[in-house]
Motif scaffolding. Structure first.
Motif, short mmCIF file in Angstrom:
data_model
loop_
_atom_site.label_atom_id
_atom_site.label_comp_id
_atom_site.label_asym_id
_atom_site.label_seq_id
_atom_site.Cartn_x
_atom_site.Cartn_y
_atom_site.Cartn_z
N ASP A 264 13.11 87.99 -28.92
CA ASP A 264 13.50 87.28 -27.80
C ASP A 264 14.60 86.47 -28.24
O ASP A 264 15.12 86.51 -29.54
CB ASP A 264 12.41 86.03 -27.72
N THR A 265 15.51 86.15 -27.22
CA THR A 265 16.80 85.40 -27.33
C THR A 265 16.49 84.12 -27.94
O THR A 265 15.01 83.54 -27.81
CB THR A 265 17.63 85.00 -26.05
N ASP A 266 17.19 83.27 -28.68
CA ASP A 266 17.13 82.14 -29.37
C ASP A 266 17.48 80.99 -28.54
O ASP A 266 18.60 80.94 -28.15
CB ASP A 266 17.85 82.21 -30.63
N LYS B 8 9.81 95.81 -21.93
CA LYS B 8 9.67 96.15 -23.39
C LYS B 8 8.95 97.41 -23.81
O LYS B 8 9.34 98.22 -24.42
CB LYS B 8 8.56 94.96 -24.20
N LEU C 261 17.41 92.05 -27.73
CA LEU C 261 17.17 90.52 -27.54
C LEU C 261 17.07 90.41 -26.05
O LEU C 261 17.65 90.59 -25.12
CB LEU C 261 18.47 89.83 -27.87
N ILE C 262 15.81 90.01 -25.82
CA ILE C 262 15.18 89.77 -24.43
C ILE C 262 15.10 88.36 -24.18
O ILE C 262 14.42 87.50 -24.80
CB ILE C 262 14.09 90.42 -24.33
N ASN C 263 15.67 87.88 -22.97
CA ASN C 263 15.68 86.50 -22.53
C ASN C 263 14.67 86.38 -21.58
O ASN C 263 14.44 86.98 -20.60
CB ASN C 263 17.11 86.18 -21.71
N PRO C 264 13.59 85.62 -22.06
CA PRO C 264 12.14 85.78 -21.23
C PRO C 264 12.39 85.06 -20.06
O PRO C 264 11.30 85.15 -19.28
CB PRO C 264 11.30 84.88 -22.31
N LYS D 128 9.01 90.79 -17.90
CA LYS D 128 9.55 91.56 -19.36
C LYS D 128 8.57 92.39 -19.92
O LYS D 128 8.92 93.12 -20.75
CB LYS D 128 9.85 90.30 -20.33
N SER E 186 23.34 84.56 -21.57
CA SER E 186 22.88 84.99 -22.83
C SER E 186 23.66 86.10 -23.55
O SER E 186 23.70 85.90 -24.69
CB SER E 186 21.63 86.00 -22.61
#
Length: 298
Positions: free
Chosen positions: A40-42, A22, A8-11, A18, A70
């Protein structure tokens, strides 16, 4: 154990792009032969889609690429799924990652995901709000509130705000009840820590352990001039800590406890895991022992 990883990547965390992250994750995870997915993170911290993938597709690990805020949201939403959590630190402080021995380098942190050890790790509640590593009232929370409003984030911005607030720091009155003792004090800040640091490898509670079932409380009391805080903090950094009863007259009060109640008489600002939160007048804080599995460096 056969592993399957969701990254889960916080943009918006940190200052680094980023896209290369990835690519690096995909390259190394494929080389390990581990099935994975990158998401992506929510922003709403719901994570129902991730939960469904864990329960129906057999994902075993969730790796958060972001900062402490996060990590807080992801762990709170998904700890009950019994997955292992990893961290690739991308925030401004990264206190939980550093406390677990995870380095700032994304590639080295990813290697910890592959080679590290998942250990049961404590968390805690602040009223009905979840915390992974740190809750602060006063000085550091003021910085967190200002930092959240900045158009440009990152360590340089955070350091600048910290310096600016240091010289204008004000104290706040608190009443604190813990370990069968109630006392009042005026303090520049109160930190309730599960991790041993603020972040950026700045130690705040040298004896804090992520899995000891205890919270470490550090109270830096009002002193004659803000510059004396430097002297006060040397006691903390040197690990010269005392029991609560013996430290009430000291510039620093330090103790460990499973729970405490804080009356925030002066409406000091508050943060949880580096994220600004609304200021309550009464905080009931309680440890959640061995709450989630965090991958530590060996």
């Amino acid at each position: 154990m056969s592993r399957k990883i969701i990254y889960l990547i916080n943009p918006i965390s940190g200052t680094r792009g980023k896209g290369s992250l990835k690519q690096m994750i995909a390259r190394h995870t494929k080389a390990k032969g581990i099935p994975f997915e990158i998401m992506d993170t929510d922003i709403d911290a719901k994570y129902e889609a991730v939960r469904k993938k864990v329960t129906t597709e057999g994902f075993t690990d969730i790796v958060v690429c972001g900062g402490d805020g996060s990590v807080n949201q992801v762990v709170h939403a998904l700890a009950d799924t019994d997955v292992q959590f990893g961290i690739i630190p991308m925030g401004s402080g990264n206190g939980l990652a550093f406390a677990a021995g995870i380095p700032k380098s994304s590639e080295k942190a990813l290697n910890i995901v592959f080679t590290g050890e998942a250990r049961l790790t404590d968390a805690f509640m602040v009223n009905d709000q979840f915390a992974c590593m740190l809750c602060g009232l006063g000085f550091d929370a003021q910085v967190a509130h200002q930092f959240a409003k900045q158009p440009k984030r990152g360590l340089a911005t955070y350091a600048s705000l910290t310096t600016r607030n240091f010289f204008s720091a004000v104290s706040y009155p608190f009443q604190i009840a813990a370990n069968k003792l109630t006392f009042t004090t005026e303090a520049f800040f109160v930190s309730i820590a599960n991790s041993n640091q603020f972040g950026n490898n700045f130690t705040i509670a040298p004896k804090a352990v992520l899995s000891d079932g205890l919270l470490d409380v550090v109270i830096v009391k009002k002193v004659a001039k803000p510059l004396l805080l430097l002297t006060v903090m040397r006691q903390v950094l040197a690990g010269k800590l005392r029991h609560i009863e013996n430290s009430l007259r000291s510039p620093v009060i330090y103790f460990q406890t499973e729970e405490l109640i804080i009356s925030n008489i002066g409406n000091a600002p508050m943060h949880i895991d580096g994220e600004p939160r609304d200021t309550p007048t009464r905080l009931q804080i309680k440890v959640l022992p061995q709450y989630f599995k965090l991958i530590h460096a060996l």
